[in-house]
Design a protein around this motif. Structure first.
Motif, PDB file in Angstrom:
ATOM      1  N   PRO A 176      94.426 -29.613  -7.421  1.00  0.00           N
ATOM      2  CA  PRO A 176      93.403 -30.090  -6.492  1.00  0.00           C
ATOM      3  C   PRO A 176      93.311 -31.614  -6.508  1.00  0.00           C
ATOM      4  O   PRO A 176      93.473 -32.238  -7.562  1.00  0.00           O
ATOM      5  CB  PRO A 176      92.116 -29.455  -7.021  1.00  0.00           C
ATOM      6  N   THR A 193      90.697 -34.488  -5.651  1.00  0.00           N
ATOM      7  CA  THR A 193      89.289 -34.688  -5.343  1.00  0.00           C
ATOM      8  C   THR A 193      89.001 -36.174  -5.317  1.00  0.00           C
ATOM      9  O   THR A 193      89.355 -36.885  -6.249  1.00  0.00           O
ATOM     10  CB  THR A 193      88.394 -34.037  -6.413  1.00  0.00           C
ATOM     11  N   ARG A 239      87.852 -33.124  -0.652  1.00  0.00           N
ATOM     12  CA  ARG A 239      88.608 -32.183  -1.467  1.00  0.00           C
ATOM     13  C   ARG A 239      89.842 -31.737  -0.741  1.00  0.00           C
ATOM     14  O   ARG A 239      89.831 -31.558   0.489  1.00  0.00           O
ATOM     15  CB  ARG A 239      87.755 -30.967  -1.788  1.00  0.00           C
ATOM     16  N   CYS A 240      90.870 -31.531  -1.449  1.00  0.00           N
ATOM     17  CA  CYS A 240      92.116 -31.151  -0.834  1.00  0.00           C
ATOM     18  C   CYS A 240      93.034 -30.668  -1.945  1.00  0.00           C
ATOM     19  O   CYS A 240      92.715 -30.811  -3.120  1.00  0.00           O
ATOM     20  CB  CYS A 240      92.683 -32.387  -0.154  1.00  0.00           C
ATOM     21  N   GLU A 241      94.116 -30.079  -1.551  1.00  0.00           N
ATOM     22  CA  GLU A 241      95.047 -29.601  -2.568  1.00  0.00           C
ATOM     23  C   GLU A 241      96.417 -30.202  -2.324  1.00  0.00           C
ATOM     24  O   GLU A 241      96.791 -30.499  -1.202  1.00  0.00           O
ATOM     25  CB  GLU A 241      95.178 -28.079  -2.489  1.00  0.00           C
ATOM     26  N   THR A 257      82.099 -36.045  -1.163  1.00  0.00           N
ATOM     27  CA  THR A 257      83.331 -35.786  -1.892  1.00  0.00           C
ATOM     28  C   THR A 257      84.400 -35.149  -0.993  1.00  0.00           C
ATOM     29  O   THR A 257      84.126 -34.198  -0.282  1.00  0.00           O
ATOM     30  CB  THR A 257      83.037 -34.849  -3.077  1.00  0.00           C
ATOM     31  N   GLU A 313      80.651 -26.362  -5.021  1.00  0.00           N
ATOM     32  CA  GLU A 313      80.552 -27.817  -4.920  1.00  0.00           C
ATOM     33  C   GLU A 313      80.542 -28.451  -6.304  1.00  0.00           C
ATOM     34  O   GLU A 313      81.225 -29.442  -6.564  1.00  0.00           O
ATOM     35  CB  GLU A 313      79.266 -28.201  -4.182  1.00  0.00           C
ATOM     36  N   ALA A 321      83.991 -28.305  -7.970  1.00  0.00           N
ATOM     37  CA  ALA A 321      84.986 -29.293  -7.541  1.00  0.00           C
ATOM     38  C   ALA A 321      84.764 -30.605  -8.264  1.00  0.00           C
ATOM     39  O   ALA A 321      85.710 -31.257  -8.715  1.00  0.00           O
ATOM     40  CB  ALA A 321      84.890 -29.487  -6.029  1.00  0.00           C
TER      41      ALA A 321
END
Lengths: 634, 231
Positions: free
Chosen positions: A311, A313, A327-329, A325, B139, B142
């Motif tokens: 991931p 972040t 987020r992605c992979e 924030t 959330e 993460a």
């Protein structure tokens, strides 16, 4: 310094003055069994905090006068410090790039700019204090010197045996400037060493006596060094001398501005594209943060593990962590696609780096490699150097053979079907190649070419310390020069030429054809001087005369004085012009003085050109010698 | 590096620090118990991992004519793990009265420094100051990854952590005669004489290397993170 105390030379110090990081290693000279130690370099890591790290990031930050408290910039050895180099420069510069000096080394070998002019940070506001690429390099070296002197007050660095590594592809000017930077910090016993050679030294040292069992006579070792900013290639031949194995560096590659940083950036843009698809717009700081996250993700995904997804972040910049924030992979497939296929595609040996026509408005920046595929650069290098072994064969028999026979030894050239020089061993170096999957791919690529040519696969010589190896090899080189272990013969890595306009009637609209006179042959040994044959020039006293100047990495058999009426496309690369200006002292203005060109490849590893006066009888007048200035621009 | 002096007073900052250390210790324990298990407990030689045998603190400017590289490599003075991380600050600070003021300043600096490092690498302060009530576990999860990764990086860089007991948790353990009560806390049916036989509940943690960045004289450590302003 006149009082040179040899007793003070206790250590051999190797400095890897890298594009993105500097490393210093040292080894005591009085103990032949000692192995190089990496010196932890004290540096500011954030305002007011000092840590000792193995690497000094090669960055300099030109801070605003109100930006930092003076107390936060102090170093253990200097309370009033103004030069911010190392980790703190990189950290501050990541948020304020207009004040960050980066890649000074790449600028140092950029023939298109005046490398002594205060141009960095490049293209920044006039208000930002600028320094020259030379000054930036000297700053990094000076930081290393001060950190060393702080820890070794009784053995100051200026008295030690210092070896600074440079890319094999550095042109004479970049070499000279590196030497100048080292002299500015007071180095008195300085040697320049090519980085791939240093990697080989490190390998030899790490293997101990065992290295002789890993290679044999006739082996050709391909050194692939992919660092943060540059890729450097060299070939080292294993020969025999008095019954012992010997090593000779037979070819070096061109300067390729392509390295790990490009890869991180490529991944960041890949992730950015993904987020854009999801309808998110990114700000520059987010892309930069993604780049950093990608670097860690890359290391995880290119490791040996079976990890498939990491991931990414990026938290918001504010104190509220939640909400902003991103987020992605990043998946292994993506990394493979972007890095392995993008930078190391399995191409044919016949491919050459793609040149896309540059737009006329291209910003005058660093000449980054246009084709990111390192594979093609590697293929082109091996193809261009297909005859690299020739000069060595001649060399082995008789060091002067190549001087005696201008056409070299084409008789023993390999069969033309070969098409490229076939390495039998591979030594990998540089941080990028720490990733097992990239390493595997590079080896696979080379072995595919070899197998297509029905040649046995090349062995991989296990290098050590891919990040720190160059510095360690350099300090080991100090021991080698004292007689320990094997010395790699190399000499001048390129042949150098001056352009001479052919004497012919002027034709309007057509430039007079140019001939190239070889003034310094490939392989010219350190400490030797050659004269460019019997060619005499008439120079007007008191007026500057300019010569076009060329280098070639592939013409190994031209001797000093050879005159080339023509050459193949790409064989000679034009370098900044030479300027020769003879002082009036020798006569009166307007007099024409007959001179010859002479080249001196110094023990330090720099090329010095001189003009020498010629007497009426054709003999050289030793009294009349003048230095020729390299790196001249109008 | 005032490693020989222990913490002598408890103030708010220490409490915050202790709380953070405990939080981190638990995090690290859960995720990395397996990898840490191999680290040798008692041997100070094992410090520093492969590369970090840092020099700075041991090579003094008064090096003798042979400033050998070796002295810097022996991390002898470092492994005194006492300074702040020990989770039992209430254990008798014997000499606190005489030298209290000086010590307090030093310790506050290191404590603040660790907080600042954790904020820088892991947004630790930001995280502890957030109200998580209305946030979903996804959330928080993460962000927790980010904080965990950053904390781990920071801790690994500045400290080396090792478990005190090498046995598997929830298995039988014998505590020998002459054990150090600072290392082993006996709970429950504490009667009789050593050797004691019991069950290992928690392996414990100790610091075998602590190398915080040095602080310049004019640096204000109470500023954990400056306010950031973009121009």
């Amino acid at each position: 310094m006149t009082e040179q105390n040899p007793d003070n030379t206790r250590y051999s110090i190797g400095i890897d003055l890298g594009t993105t990081h500097c490393v210093l290693s040292y080894v005591p000279l009085d103990d032949v069994n000692a192995t190089p130690t990496v010196f932890p370099i004290s540096q500011l890591v954030s305002p007011g905090a000092i840590d000792a790290l193995d690497q000094l990031p090669s960055f300099s930050y030109q801070s605003h006068s109100a930006e930092l408290n003076p107390g936060d910039c102090a170093l253990p050895w200097q309370e009033q410090n103004t030069a911010l180099v190392g980790t703190i420069a990189r950290t501050l510069g990541s948020k304020t790039p207009i004040r960050l000096v980066a890649s000074a080394k790449s600028w140092l070998c950029h023939g298109g700019i005046d490398r002594r002019a205060k141009t960095l940070p490049f293209g920044s506001d006039d208000e930002v204090a600028k320094i020259s690429p030379l000054e930036a390099s000297a700053q990094y070296l000076d930081h290393l010197r001060a950190a060393w002197d702080d820890q070794f007050p009784l053995s100051p660095l200026k008295d030690q045996d210092v070896t600074v590594t440079i890319p094999a592809s550095f042109d004479p000017v970049a070499r000279e400037l590196t030497a100048e930077a080292a002299k500015q910090i007071g180095c008195e016993h300085l040697t320049l060493l090519e980085e791939p050679m240093s990697a080989v030294y490190n390998w030899v040292n790490a293997c101990g006596d065992d290295w002789r069992s890993q290679v044999s006579v006739g082996d050709i070792i391909l050194v692939v060094d992919i660092g943060g900013g540059t890729t450097d290639l060299s070939l080292v031949a294993v020969g025999e001398e008095e019954g012992k194995l010997s090593l000779t560096r037979i070819a070096v590659g061109e300067h390729i501005l392509l390295g790990g940083d490009n890869m991180d950036l490529a991944l960041a843009y890949r992730v950015k594209a993904k987020l854009t698809e999801q309808g998110k717009t990114l700000e520059p700081w987010q892309i930069q943060a993604i780049g950093q996250a990608c670097r860690d993700a890359k290391e995880a995904l290119l490791g040996d593990s079976d990890l498939q997804v990491v991931p990414i972040t990026v938290p918001s910049r504010g104190s509220k962590l939640f909400g902003g924030t991103l987020r992605c992979e990043l998946t292994r497939d993506e990394v493979t696609q972007v890095l392995t296929e993008g930078f190391f595609p399995l191409v044919d040996i016949g491919e050459t780096p793609r040149q896309s026509p540059r737009s006329a408005l291209t910003q005058r920046g660093l000449p980054y490699a246009q084709d990111p595929a390192i594979s093609r650069h590697l293929a082109a290098f091996l193809t261009r150097q297909k005859n690299a072994l020739d000069s060595v064969a001649a060399y082995e028999e008789d060091p002067f053979a190549i001087f005696a026979e201008p056409l070299g030894s084409q008789a023993i050239a390999p069969p033309p079907s070969a098409g490229f020089i076939q390495p039998s061993a591979i030594l990998l170096n540089g941080g990028v190649l720490k990733a097992p999957r990239i390493k595997t791919r590079v080896v696979q690529l080379i072995n595919q070419w070899l197998s297509d040519a029905d040649v046995p696969a090349a062995r991989v010589l296990e290098g050590t310390d891919l990040d720190l190896g160059v510095a360690k090899g350099a300090s080991y080189y100090g021991q080698v020069r004292q007689g320990k272990g094997v010395r790699i013969r190399g000499g001048l890595a390129n042949a150098y030429y001056v352009g001479i306009e052919s004497a012919m009637p002027a034709i309007p609209g057509m430039e007079p054809p140019l001939e190239a006179l070889c003034i310094a042959p490939f392989g010219l040994e350190e400490g030797s001087v050659v004269e460019a044959g019997q060619q005499t020039f008439g120079l007007v006293i008191g007026e500057p005369v300019y010569f076009r100047f060329f280098g070639s990495s592939s013409r190994h058999y031209d001797t000093a004085g050879s005159l080339l009426p023509s050459w193949d496309e790409g064989e000679l690369n034009e370098l900044p012009a030479l300027k020769i200006e003879l002082p009036l002292a020798g006569g009166k203005a307007g007099d024409v003085l007959p001179v010859r060109l002479s080249s001196y490849f110094t023990e330090i590893g720099t090329l010095e050109l001189e003009v020498v006066g010629v007497n009426a009888d054709g003999s050289v007048d030793p009294e009349q010698r003048w230095h020729v200035e390299l790196d001249v621009r109008d | 590096m005032n490693l020989e002096t222990g913490p002598f007073t408890i103030d708010l900052l220490h409490l915050v620090l202790i709380a953070s250390v405990i939080f981190l210790v638990i995090t690290v324990l859960r995720t990395h118990a397996a990898t840490k298990a191999t680290t040798e407990v008692d041997s100070p030689k094992e410090v520093g991992g492969p590369q970090e045998a840092d020099a700075d603190t041991t090579v003094e400017p008064e090096l003798e004519p042979e400033p050998e590289p070796e002295p810097e490599l022996e991390p002898e003075p470092e492994p005194e793990p006492e300074p702040e991380p020990e989770p039992e600050p209430e254990l008798e600070p014997i000499e606190q009265v005489s030298s209290a003021p000086v010590v307090e300043v030093v310790n506050t600096d290191s404590a603040l420094q660790i907080l600042s490092l954790l904020q820088k690498e892991a947004r630790f302060i930001d995280f502890t100051q957030e109200d998580l009530t209305d946030l979903s576990d996804a959330e928080i999860g993460a962000v927790a990854r980010l904080i965990q990764a950053g904390s781990q990086k920071a801790l690994a860089h500045y400290l080396t952590l090792a478990p005190i007991a090498t046995e598997v948790e929830e298995s039988a353990i014998e505590i020998p005669v002459g054990f150090d009560p600072a290392h082993y806390r006996l709970n429950g049916n504490v009667v009789g004489e050593a050797p004691f036989n019991g069950t290992l509940i928690h392996r414990g943690w100790r610091v075998t290397r602590c190398e915080l960045p040095k602080i310049t004289q004019g640096h204000d450590t109470t500023i954990l993170a400056p306010a950031e302003v973009e121009l």
